[in-house]
Every structure is written in structure tokens, then in C-alpha cells.
Design a protein around this motif. Structure first.
Motif, PDB file in Angstrom:
ATOM      1  N   THR A   1       0.846  -1.187   0.000  1.00 20.40           N
ATOM      2  CA  THR A   1       0.000   0.000   0.000  1.00 20.40           C
ATOM      3  C   THR A   1       0.886   1.244   0.000  1.00 20.40           C
ATOM      4  OG1 THR A   1      -0.187  -0.163   2.415  1.00 20.40           O
ATOM      5  CG2 THR A   1      -1.968  -1.104   1.101  1.00 20.40           C
ATOM      6  N   VAL A   2       0.425   2.256  -0.726  1.00 17.96           N
ATOM      7  CA  VAL A   2       1.143   3.529  -0.816  1.00 17.96           C
ATOM      8  C   VAL A   2       0.153   4.672  -0.710  1.00 17.96           C
ATOM      9  CG1 VAL A   2       3.054   2.600  -2.205  1.00 17.96           C
ATOM     10  CG2 VAL A   2       1.054   3.535  -3.350  1.00 17.96           C
TER      11      VAL A   2
ATOM     12  N   ARG B   1      -4.384   7.334  -2.413  1.00 10.88           N
ATOM     13  CA  ARG B   1      -3.854   6.015  -2.082  1.00 10.88           C
ATOM     14  C   ARG B   1      -3.978   5.099  -3.286  1.00 10.88           C
ATOM     15  NH1 ARG B   1      -7.072   3.632   2.873  1.00 10.88           N
ATOM     16  NH2 ARG B   1      -8.774   4.634   1.758  1.00 10.88           N
ATOM     17  N   SER B   2      -3.080   4.163  -3.336  1.00 12.05           N
ATOM     18  CA  SER B   2      -3.136   3.099  -4.315  1.00 12.05           C
ATOM     19  C   SER B   2      -2.392   1.913  -3.726  1.00 12.05           C
ATOM     20  CB  SER B   2      -2.522   3.544  -5.656  1.00 12.05           C
ATOM     21  OG  SER B   2      -2.834   2.597  -6.662  1.00 12.05           O
ATOM     22  N   GLY B   3      -2.037   0.984  -4.556  1.00  7.51           N
ATOM     23  CA  GLY B   3      -1.300  -0.176  -4.089  1.00  7.51           C
ATOM     24  C   GLY B   3      -1.310  -1.259  -5.141  1.00  7.51           C
ATOM     25  N   PHE B   4      -0.576  -2.323  -4.862  1.00  3.29           N
ATOM     26  CA  PHE B   4      -0.449  -3.403  -5.829  1.00  3.29           C
ATOM     27  C   PHE B   4      -0.178  -4.718  -5.112  1.00  3.29           C
ATOM     28  CE2 PHE B   4       3.574  -1.341  -5.141  1.00  3.29           C
ATOM     29  CZ  PHE B   4       4.530  -2.352  -5.104  1.00  3.29           C
TER      30      PHE B   4
ATOM     31  N   SER C   1       3.207   1.851 -13.276  1.00  2.00           N
ATOM     32  CA  SER C   1       2.072   1.667 -12.377  1.00  2.00           C
ATOM     33  C   SER C   1       1.645   2.997 -11.767  1.00  2.00           C
ATOM     34  CB  SER C   1       2.476   0.697 -11.260  1.00  2.00           C
ATOM     35  OG  SER C   1       1.579   0.747 -10.190  1.00  2.00           O
ATOM     36  N   SER C   2       0.356   3.121 -11.501  1.00  2.00           N
ATOM     37  CA  SER C   2      -0.146   4.325 -10.826  1.00  2.00           C
ATOM     38  C   SER C   2       0.429   4.441  -9.411  1.00  2.00           C
ATOM     39  CB  SER C   2      -1.674   4.307 -10.774  1.00  2.00           C
ATOM     40  OG  SER C   2      -2.131   3.174 -10.054  1.00  2.00           O
ATOM     41  N   SER C   3       0.825   3.341  -8.832  1.00  2.00           N
ATOM     42  CA  SER C   3       1.408   3.356  -7.483  1.00  2.00           C
ATOM     43  C   SER C   3       2.765   4.056  -7.443  1.00  2.00           C
ATOM     44  CB  SER C   3       1.561   1.927  -6.947  1.00  2.00           C
ATOM     45  OG  SER C   3       0.299   1.322  -6.790  1.00  2.00           O
TER      46      SER C   3
ATOM     47  N   LEU D   1       3.780   6.724  -4.608  1.00  2.00           N
ATOM     48  CA  LEU D   1       4.951   6.445  -3.768  1.00  2.00           C
ATOM     49  C   LEU D   1       5.921   7.623  -3.786  1.00  2.00           C
ATOM     50  CD1 LEU D   1       6.709   4.371  -2.128  1.00  2.00           C
ATOM     51  CD2 LEU D   1       7.770   3.853  -4.330  1.00  2.00           C
TER      52      LEU D   1
ATOM     53  N   PHE E   1       5.759   3.144   2.188  1.00  2.00           N
ATOM     54  CA  PHE E   1       4.900   2.060   1.727  1.00  2.00           C
ATOM     55  C   PHE E   1       4.745   1.054   2.850  1.00  2.00           C
ATOM     56  CE2 PHE E   1       9.208   0.868   0.488  1.00  2.00           C
ATOM     57  CZ  PHE E   1       9.301  -0.478   0.814  1.00  2.00           C
TER      58      PHE E   1
ATOM     59  N   THR F   1       0.870   5.375   6.116  1.00  2.00           N
ATOM     60  CA  THR F   1       0.404   4.434   5.105  1.00  2.00           C
ATOM     61  C   THR F   1      -0.600   3.469   5.725  1.00  2.00           C
ATOM     62  OG1 THR F   1       2.579   4.602   4.086  1.00  2.00           O
ATOM     63  CG2 THR F   1       1.200   2.809   3.344  1.00  2.00           C
TER      64      THR F   1
END
Length: 187
Positions: free
Chosen positions: A43-44, A50-53, A76-78, A82, A88, A128
Motif C-alpha cells: 500500500t502507498v 492512495r493506491s497499491g499493488f 504503475s499508478s502506485s 509512492l 509504503f 500508510t
């Protein structure tokens, strides 16, 4: 390429590129499917930024200071999130959290803050989001992002750790989620 030994000046080697040693992307991808890995959600960001992968490529780097390595595609959008926030969180998923892995893998077109739905989150020291009831959580400040090829190698300094000891990990192997069924007993 410079090879450095402790206390010595760099030694330069001439490396010859061999085009006949090129590995096809598909072959490499198939080969990497043989590596079983714990499934983590990285998570970021904070709040609505916020986003994440989902990742299976998390590794410990050092004990002193406690640090980890994570790989992130710079497309990536993350990546942008970040860069803005500088931290993160590694959320190692338990066997009962496959739906969270799917959300953060973007299944069904889920993006950004929508990936956080269907789960309970808490804010840790870096700001985060951490998954409540993850198998383990590592809250990290970004120490460095090393840009190589299409990815950034994130080096995170661990600032907080939480554990859930009674659960088994969610694993990924050969393109599918797995779980541990029984330990191997040695004779």
C-alpha cells in the motif's frame, strides 16, 4: 561495469554482449512461475491519494537496520503515489485474504483508493494504510528507489511490525493462489 572489493579501487571489465543469449519474455515469465511466493499487498499514499499493488517479490534486505526490497513497475499508478509520499506498507496476506489480493491486482478494473474496499485498514507510523488481520505488516519509509529497466527496486526501512500468528500464508505458484496443507516431516 565496475567490480569493487573492500578497500580497493574499482576494477573495470569489458563485458561482451551476446545477442544469441537473449531470453524470450514468455520463457522468462514461465520460468518465474516456478517460484512459489507469499502474496503481499503493497500500500502507498494517504487518504484519497492512495493506491497499491499485489506482489510476490518481497524480500528481506538487512536486519541492521531492518529493511526490505520490493519491485514496482514504474508505469504503475502506485509509482507516482509512492514518489509523493515516500513510504509504503508490506501487508503479507493470510490464506483467507485472496479477495484483497485480487482487488490490489486490479481484477475487474479496480484502481486507486477503490482497491481498499472490502477490508479493514488502519494508519501506521508512516501514515500508510495497514491491513487489519494481515499475516504480517511491515510499515516502511522509502530509503531508496533504484530505477532499473521497467521497474523501481524499492528499499524500505521498516518502522513498525505487526504479526498474526494463528493464520497460514496465502501463496502464489504457477499462476494460481495456493495454501500450505501440511508441513514436510523429515525422517
Amino acid at each position: 561495469m565496475a567490480l569493487v572489493q573492500a578497500g580497493a579501487a574499482p576494477v573495470h571489465q569489458n563485458l561482451v554482449a551476446h545477442n544469441d543469449l537473449t531470453v524470450e519474455s514468455a520463457s522468462f515469465k514461465d520460468s518465474m512461475r516456478h517460484l512459489a511466493g507469499a502474496v503481499s499487498v503493497i500500500t502507498v499514499g494517504r487518504g484519497n491519494d492512495r493506491s497499491g499493488f499485489t506482489a510476490t517479490s518481497v524480500s528481506s534486505l538487512a536486519i541492521d537496520p531492518p529493511s526490505v526490497i520490493v519491485s514496482l513497475n514504474r508505469e504503475s499508478s502506485s509509482w507516482a503515489v509512492l514518489q509523493r509520499h515516500g513510504s509504503f506498507c508490506v501487508n503479507v496476506l493470510a490464506h483467507d485474504q485472496k479477495h484483497i489480493a485480487d482487488n490490489f491486482a486490479g481484477r475487474g478494473g479496480i484502481k486507486g483508493v477503490e482497491r481498499y474496499r472490502d477490508a479493514e485498514w488502519q494508519e501506521l507510523a508512516t501514515g500508510t494504510s495497514a491491513l487489519v488481520n494481515a499475516l504480517t505488516v511491515l510499515d516502511c519509509e522509502l530509503d531508496e528507489a533504484v530505477e532499473r529497466h521497467s521497474h523501481g527496486i524499492l528499499i524500505g526501512r521498516v518502522r513498525a511490525v505487526t504479526l498474526r500468528t494463528e493464520a497460514e500464508p496465502l501463496l502464489y505458484w504457477h499462476g494460481a493462489y495456493r495454501h500450505i496443507t501440511a508441513p514436510i516431516v523429515s525422517a
